[in-house]
Design a protein around this motif. Sequence first.
Motif, PDB file in Angstrom:
ATOM      1  N   SER A 106       0.767  12.675 -42.248  1.00 11.77           N
ATOM      2  CA  SER A 106      -0.678  12.072 -42.046  1.00 11.77           C
ATOM      3  C   SER A 106      -0.367  10.630 -42.459  1.00 11.77           C
ATOM      4  O   SER A 106       0.399  10.190 -43.079  1.00 11.77           O
ATOM      5  N   ASP A 131      -6.670   7.206 -37.808  1.00 10.95           N
ATOM      6  CA  ASP A 131      -6.384   8.020 -38.840  1.00 10.95           C
ATOM      7  C   ASP A 131      -5.806   9.132 -38.224  1.00 10.95           C
ATOM      8  O   ASP A 131      -6.303   9.776 -37.454  1.00 10.95           O
ATOM      9  N   PRO A 178      -4.112  19.438 -46.017  1.00 11.98           N
ATOM     10  CA  PRO A 178      -3.738  18.336 -45.580  1.00 11.98           C
ATOM     11  C   PRO A 178      -2.201  18.022 -45.843  1.00 11.98           C
ATOM     12  O   PRO A 178      -1.896  18.266 -46.998  1.00 11.98           O
ATOM     13  N   LEU A 210      -4.256  12.882 -39.180  1.00  9.52           N
ATOM     14  CA  LEU A 210      -4.469  13.743 -40.383  1.00  9.52           C
ATOM     15  C   LEU A 210      -3.828  15.326 -39.948  1.00  9.52           C
ATOM     16  O   LEU A 210      -4.297  15.652 -39.023  1.00  9.52           O
ATOM     17  N   THR A 211      -2.652  15.636 -40.387  1.00  5.85           N
ATOM     18  CA  THR A 211      -2.185  16.818 -40.106  1.00  5.85           C
ATOM     19  C   THR A 211      -2.332  17.894 -41.317  1.00  5.85           C
ATOM     20  O   THR A 211      -2.230  17.686 -42.423  1.00  5.85           O
ATOM     21  N   VAL A 258      -3.391  18.900 -35.800  1.00  9.82           N
ATOM     22  CA  VAL A 258      -3.382  17.377 -35.756  1.00  9.82           C
ATOM     23  C   VAL A 258      -4.368  16.745 -35.272  1.00  9.82           C
ATOM     24  O   VAL A 258      -4.807  17.006 -34.149  1.00  9.82           O
ATOM     25  N   VAL A 260      -8.739   7.829 -44.200  1.00 14.17           N
ATOM     26  CA  VAL A 260      -7.443   8.373 -44.895  1.00 14.17           C
ATOM     27  C   VAL A 260      -6.731   7.630 -45.872  1.00 14.17           C
ATOM     28  O   VAL A 260      -6.208   8.001 -46.930  1.00 14.17           O
TER      29      VAL A 260
END
Length: 339
Positions: free
Chosen positions: A203, A189, A198, A191-192, A179, A113
């Motif tokens: 995130s 990492d 994204p 990530l939302t 999420v 990310v």
Amino acid sequence: MTTHVGIDLGTSTIKISCGDTKILIPSIIGEPNPGWTGMSSDKTLENNLVLIEGNKEWYVGELARLQSEVRYALASEGQMKSAENTFIAVKAALSLLMDNPEDDFVLATGVPVATGAEVMKNLSRMMKGDLKINVRNDSTSELFDYKANVQKTLVMPEPYGTYVKILKEKGEESAVDTVIIDIGHGSTDILTMYQGRPMRTASGSLIEATDTLTSRMAKALQDKTGAIIKPFDLMSTIRKGRDQVMIGGQYYSIKEIKNYYSDQIAKIIIDEVMRLIATLPPDAFVEYYIITGGGAHSFGEQIRKQIIASKLVAEGDKAVIPSNPVLSNAEGFELIAQR
Ligand SMILES: Nc1ncnc2c1ncn2[C@@H]1O[C@H](COP(=O)(O)OP(=O)(O)OP(=O)(O)O)[C@@H](O)[C@H]1O
Ligand SMILES: [Mg+2]
């Protein structure tokens, strides 16, 4: 016929998914170190991979890990360092998937990310078009001359692969807010996904991951035994799920310290998740929490229990650990390549 490939460029391991073929390659390349060849009992190309570029040779993956004196990790501090080095590793990896001297490919690739936009752009630009790939098997000296016609390459954040895979498995038709917590070797990492995209503010990455567990355990064991213990050597103990280690001819139980530190690290990860989701807009409704990456084997259950206990999900089955957390990103990217 086009071959669709999912690639997850992790900081410790490159994961490749292509139909029934699943390949794991250590994320390093190295300078050649010629010496005795042909003596290794493992003669597979995967573990004896040399990429030839003009008059320069590179050891790739396991061969670099074991034999190179000068090695370059493809990633550090949770990001891909150089598009050029990554490109070398990816080309070498593609040679393992060639059925003919010339094949067509569509690639979907995940990177950590925190990887910079520039590296991501360079990577997707390089990994396109007709790639000439010359490789050698270091153990048998066999040479291979390939041409990979890459029609399309997508570069995305690593955890996105797992998101796609799990939503498909759950039969979700639309993009639901999710999420994804991807606990790798050197970084975690988060990530939302919000309204199918994204969400950057929610995130991020943190350095606590599997490597943190082995480092803290090594330190604790060192204090207890006086012996020098390398975190790396505890990796296979953890992977095999062993409760004991042998140090200086004596067995020591690691159950307690392992539980103690994995609880601690799981708490750090959850705190960061809480902090990030606090930035979501009020209309967000996070339906799934997915815990993936090799670290899910060590911390997954604790984090999952905590998510359920904090009532972040409506039902327990919305806090998900994929059946194969190490490969799930690559498998999801393969689905994306097929689409
Ligand atoms: N079966 C297992 N049990 C416990 N730990 C495991 C298992 N398999 C892998 N691991 C650990 O998980 C870590 C690798 O996870 P993963 O492949 O997800 O990391 P990565 O993608 O290379 O790193 P990152 O996501 O930080 O870029 C290693 O530290 C490895 O030792
Ligand atoms: Mg990873």
